[in-house]
Design a protein around this motif. Structure first.
Motif, PDB file in Angstrom:
ATOM      1  N   PRO A 149     -76.190  26.841  28.966  1.00  0.00           N
ATOM      2  CA  PRO A 149     -76.706  28.177  28.605  1.00  0.00           C
ATOM      3  C   PRO A 149     -78.074  28.069  27.960  1.00  0.00           C
ATOM      4  CG  PRO A 149     -75.056  27.496  27.033  1.00  0.00           C
ATOM      5  CD  PRO A 149     -75.039  26.448  28.126  1.00  0.00           C
ATOM      6  N   TYR A 150     -78.842  29.135  28.137  1.00  0.00           N
ATOM      7  CA  TYR A 150     -80.165  29.190  27.530  1.00  0.00           C
ATOM      8  C   TYR A 150     -80.025  29.457  26.031  1.00  0.00           C
ATOM      9  CZ  TYR A 150     -82.230  29.314  32.160  1.00  0.00           C
ATOM     10  OH  TYR A 150     -82.616  29.008  33.435  1.00  0.00           O
ATOM     11  N   PRO A 151     -80.916  28.893  25.206  1.00  0.00           N
ATOM     12  CA  PRO A 151     -80.869  29.170  23.748  1.00  0.00           C
ATOM     13  C   PRO A 151     -81.254  30.611  23.476  1.00  0.00           C
ATOM     14  CG  PRO A 151     -82.843  27.927  24.290  1.00  0.00           C
ATOM     15  CD  PRO A 151     -82.005  27.974  25.548  1.00  0.00           C
ATOM     16  N   PRO A 152     -80.752  31.188  22.427  1.00  0.00           N
ATOM     17  CA  PRO A 152     -81.088  32.590  22.117  1.00  0.00           C
ATOM     18  C   PRO A 152     -82.567  32.719  21.784  1.00  0.00           C
ATOM     19  CG  PRO A 152     -79.897  31.608  20.309  1.00  0.00           C
ATOM     20  CD  PRO A 152     -79.828  30.607  21.432  1.00  0.00           C
ATOM     21  N   GLN A 153     -83.152  33.834  22.253  1.00  0.00           N
ATOM     22  CA  GLN A 153     -84.548  34.096  21.979  1.00  0.00           C
ATOM     23  C   GLN A 153     -84.711  34.700  20.580  1.00  0.00           C
ATOM     24  OE1 GLN A 153     -86.187  36.495  25.040  1.00  0.00           O
ATOM     25  NE2 GLN A 153     -85.696  35.030  26.704  1.00  0.00           N
ATOM     26  N   PRO A 156     -93.096  21.943  28.591  1.00  0.00           N
ATOM     27  CA  PRO A 156     -91.780  21.605  28.021  1.00  0.00           C
ATOM     28  C   PRO A 156     -90.723  21.545  29.114  1.00  0.00           C
ATOM     29  CG  PRO A 156     -92.364  23.872  27.535  1.00  0.00           C
ATOM     30  CD  PRO A 156     -93.586  23.252  28.115  1.00  0.00           C
ATOM     31  N   PRO A 157     -89.727  20.699  28.933  1.00  0.00           N
ATOM     32  CA  PRO A 157     -88.686  20.566  29.979  1.00  0.00           C
ATOM     33  C   PRO A 157     -87.919  21.865  30.144  1.00  0.00           C
ATOM     34  CG  PRO A 157     -88.008  19.456  27.984  1.00  0.00           C
ATOM     35  CD  PRO A 157     -89.447  19.858  27.759  1.00  0.00           C
ATOM     36  N   GLN A 158     -87.504  22.098  31.383  1.00  0.00           N
ATOM     37  CA  GLN A 158     -86.713  23.287  31.672  1.00  0.00           C
ATOM     38  C   GLN A 158     -85.250  23.056  31.295  1.00  0.00           C
ATOM     39  OE1 GLN A 158     -87.251  24.390  35.711  1.00  0.00           O
ATOM     40  NE2 GLN A 158     -89.494  24.692  35.512  1.00  0.00           N
ATOM     41  N   GLN A 159     -84.506  24.134  31.267  1.00  0.00           N
ATOM     42  CA  GLN A 159     -83.085  24.072  30.914  1.00  0.00           C
ATOM     43  C   GLN A 159     -82.324  23.405  32.047  1.00  0.00           C
ATOM     44  OE1 GLN A 159     -81.887  25.039  28.048  1.00  0.00           O
ATOM     45  NE2 GLN A 159     -79.753  24.585  28.449  1.00  0.00           N
ATOM     46  N   PRO A 160     -81.540  22.346  31.743  1.00  0.00           N
ATOM     47  CA  PRO A 160     -80.741  21.726  32.823  1.00  0.00           C
ATOM     48  C   PRO A 160     -79.784  22.738  33.417  1.00  0.00           C
ATOM     49  CG  PRO A 160     -80.786  20.328  30.875  1.00  0.00           C
ATOM     50  CD  PRO A 160     -81.359  21.652  30.452  1.00  0.00           C
TER      51      PRO A 160
END
Length: 265
Positions: free
Chosen positions: A227-231, A219-223
């Motif tokens: 911000p990162y999506p909540p886990q 899966p693509p990484q976070q640009p």
């Protein structure tokens, strides 16, 4: 101090050289005396002996009359020529060589140092030995001064810690109190009751989550800059912990024990 050591070595070498020269001169003086006596012995004269001048005739050469004691201890009176730059005077002590066949025939040697070559050789020999000893001592002292004068490497001194005074807290790190121990007579806190299993981790029979199948892209990484999506975590079931029953007061002897009560599960 270093200059004195250098001077000691230099003077020691010079004294050694001087002593060697004096010893060589003493050897030459001994040889010269021996050669002079050999030449006189070929002419039939022996000596030298010490004589006293009784009379002097101012002729050419100067004729002197001398009274002397020969090597056999007899007193003799002889007359002969005196050699030297200045003629002797009446009463002077002169070095005398006399004829072995006729003791009245003498030869007076009035050359300074020529008649006393044995004494000159002895003086040169003693002086040479003294110079050799003094030079050797100075040279050895200078060399030992250079060898032993090297300072050893300085040893770092150990740090001095302050001493403590009785009744006061010693210096250094502060003292920390120990945690309080369990008072005597009180029970320790209960551990896991025997016979009860520990809470399960992974439920048995359920497979682990599948890994990434081979050949499919990750899966693509976070640009960067977003911000990162909540886990999201899976729901967990809360299970209350069970404790063993606490012992209550014991009844007196002869009475039945009351029934035990268990907490609801």
């Amino acid at each position: 101090m270093k200059a004195l050591k250098i001077l000691g070595i230099v003077f020691g070498i010079l004294l050694l050289l001087t002593g060697g020269g004096l010893l060589a001169g003493s050897v030459l003086a001994s040889k010269g005396e021996g050669a002079f006596e050999q030449e006189l012995a070929k002419s039939g004269y022996t000596g030298p002996v010490e004589g006293t001048v009784k009379s002097v005739e101012q002729t050419s050469p100067v004729i002197v009359t001398v009274t002397y004691t020969d090597k056999q201890g007899k007193t003799q009176t002889g007359q002969g020529a005196a050699s030297g730059a200045a003629p002797p005077k009446v009463g002077d002590k002169v070095s005398t060589y006399y004829s072995t066949s006729d003791p009245s025939q003498i030869l007076v040697v009035n050359v300074p140092g020529l008649a006393n070559l044995s004494g000159v050789a002895a003086t040169l020999r003693i002086s040479g030995i003294i110079c050799l000893i003094a030079g050797g001592v100075l040279l050895l002292a200078g060399i030992l001064g250079f060898v032993l004068g090297k300072k050893p490497a300085a040893v770092a001194a150990a740090p001095v810690y302050p001493t403590s005074i009785p009744g006061q807290q010693p210096g250094g790190y502060p003292m920390q109190p120990y945690p309080p121990q369990q008072p005597p007579g009180q029970p320790y806190p209960p551990q896991q009751p025997p016979g009860q299993p520990y809470p399960p981790q992974q439920p048995p029979g359920q497979p682990y989550p599948p890994q990434q199948p081979p050949g499919q892209p990750y899966p693509p990484q976070q640009p960067p800059g977003q911000p990162y999506p909540p886990q999201q975590y899976p729901p967990q079931e809360y299970r209350p912990q069970q404790y063993p029953p606490q012992p209550g007061p014991q009844p007196p002897p002869g009475q039945p024990k009351p029934p035990q009560q268990y907490p609801p599960i």
